[in-house]
Design a protein around this motif. Sequence first.
Motif, PDB file in Angstrom:
ATOM      1  N   GLN A  46       0.853  -1.185   0.000  1.00  0.00           N
ATOM      2  CA  GLN A  46       0.000   0.000   0.000  1.00  0.00           C
ATOM      3  C   GLN A  46       0.891   1.238   0.000  1.00  0.00           C
ATOM      4  O   GLN A  46       2.078   1.162   0.257  1.00  0.00           O
ATOM      5  N   LEU A  74      -8.232   8.723   4.461  1.00  0.00           N
ATOM      6  CA  LEU A  74      -7.665   7.660   3.631  1.00  0.00           C
ATOM      7  C   LEU A  74      -7.870   6.258   4.201  1.00  0.00           C
ATOM      8  O   LEU A  74      -7.476   5.285   3.564  1.00  0.00           O
ATOM      9  N   GLN A  77      -8.226   2.840   2.140  1.00  0.00           N
ATOM     10  CA  GLN A  77      -7.962   3.149   0.729  1.00  0.00           C
ATOM     11  C   GLN A  77      -6.567   2.751   0.270  1.00  0.00           C
ATOM     12  O   GLN A  77      -6.035   3.342  -0.651  1.00  0.00           O
ATOM     13  N   GLN A  78      -5.941   1.779   0.898  1.00  0.00           N
ATOM     14  CA  GLN A  78      -4.612   1.328   0.508  1.00  0.00           C
ATOM     15  C   GLN A  78      -3.549   2.425   0.648  1.00  0.00           C
ATOM     16  O   GLN A  78      -2.569   2.456  -0.096  1.00  0.00           O
TER      17      GLN A  78
END
Length: 160
Positions: A46, A74, A77-78
């Motif tokens: 990620q 985030l 969201q990787q």
Amino acid sequence: MGMRLQRSMGRFVMTVIAGLLLAGCAEDAGVDQHGRKVAVERLEDQWLVINYWAEWCGPCRTEIPELNHLAKELKGQQVEVFGVNFDGLQGAELAKSSEALGIEFTVLATDPATRFSLPRSEALPVTYLVDKSGKVRDRLMGEQTAAGLRKRLLELQASD
């Protein structure tokens, strides 16, 4: 009797070696500011935002709320936001300093500079953007905003 003992010892040694090898599979990346283990998987596959900060750094203090906001935005969201104390604080000192600055994202007690070949910076704050393969894609000097970091991440991700 001697052969049986040798075989038993051989099996014992092999069991110990196998155990040590399997223990290596459960690698962690040290602990966070709360003393909790950080799984190495959180640093792999990620994008990473790695920010170096210090309590004595004025721009760092202003930047922390932006990083807190970015980390929340985030989530899932990787992309993960990590902090690293520039002064190398550990244990209770790291916890106290992180709390004093209101840091809500994970602060790594073990500096990931070696793992990602991060160049040492003598100025703060400094933020590194690391891609899914562990390659440093950008080094951002000075105070950052959540919007600016988000924009830069999108630009870099689009160029993959």
